[in-house]
Design a protein around this motif. Sequence first.
Motif, PDB file in Angstrom:
ATOM      1  N   THR A   1       0.801  -1.216   0.000  1.00 11.39           N
ATOM      2  CA  THR A   1       0.000   0.000   0.000  1.00 11.39           C
ATOM      3  C   THR A   1       0.835   1.267   0.000  1.00 11.39           C
ATOM      4  N   TYR A   4       0.158   3.842  -2.906  1.00  7.15           N
ATOM      5  CA  TYR A   4      -1.198   4.387  -2.758  1.00  7.15           C
ATOM      6  C   TYR A   4      -1.223   5.410  -1.629  1.00  7.15           C
ATOM      7  N   ASN A  44       0.176   5.165 -12.746  1.00 10.51           N
ATOM      8  CA  ASN A  44       0.950   4.147 -12.021  1.00 10.51           C
ATOM      9  C   ASN A  44       0.063   3.400 -11.034  1.00 10.51           C
ATOM     10  N   LEU A  45      -0.772   4.127 -10.318  1.00 10.57           N
ATOM     11  CA  LEU A  45      -1.670   3.486  -9.355  1.00 10.57           C
ATOM     12  C   LEU A  45      -2.703   2.612 -10.054  1.00 10.57           C
ATOM     13  N   ASP A  47      -2.204   0.971 -12.802  1.00  7.39           N
ATOM     14  CA  ASP A  47      -1.481  -0.257 -13.148  1.00  7.39           C
ATOM     15  C   ASP A  47      -1.347  -1.187 -11.944  1.00  7.39           C
ATOM     16  N   LEU A  48      -1.123  -0.609 -10.788  1.00 10.57           N
ATOM     17  CA  LEU A  48      -0.918  -1.414  -9.581  1.00 10.57           C
ATOM     18  C   LEU A  48      -2.214  -1.936  -8.971  1.00 10.57           C
ATOM     19  N   TYR A  49      -3.229  -1.084  -8.909  1.00  9.87           N
ATOM     20  CA  TYR A  49      -4.419  -1.402  -8.108  1.00  9.87           C
ATOM     21  C   TYR A  49      -5.719  -1.499  -8.886  1.00  9.87           C
TER      22      TYR A  49
END
Length: 182
Positions: A1, A4, A44-45, A47-49
């Motif tokens: 996390t 984020y 980016n977030l 892509d991650l979440y």
Amino acid sequence: TTPYQAFFCMCGNNLADLENKAQENGSTHYIAAAKVVRALAFMNLLDLYGEMPMSHAFKNEPTPAYDNGKQIYEQCMKELDEAITLFSEPQKEGATPLSRGDMWCNGDAQQWIKLCHGLKARYMMHTTKRSDWNADAVLAEADQALASAADNAVQRCYNVAGEVTDWLMGDPIQTNGNWDYA
């Protein structure tokens, strides 16, 4: 996390303040930089979440509505287009020069524009499976992007003394760079 939390709690919530202050004195290049940071972070977030609040983020809503990936993508691309436009125009007389606070491109608006085009090309590659994907558009963006390591946007980090670029040196938190950047 950590990514984020670093964005939503330590960085992203300051972007509106930056834009408002820049608007007051005509520092449109700072508004553009805020748009780039926001687009970079949200992509980016994403892509991650995956889905997350974007259009309702930072509005003092205890349970902000989530945006889907397409909405986030389209808003980020819009932010980058707006940033390109703002970086292409001169700032008002008396505005704070971008070089005074720019840790990435040393106040070079043209380098920021190249960064925007590179990000757009990268993000367009996320849509290769869509029916409206356009390889020529990706290449057109890439042609206007950073062309070599000499063009790179580099985030310089300094310790408390201000001369050592190793951001862990003298850092009382001994954490990752996100903390220091915020």
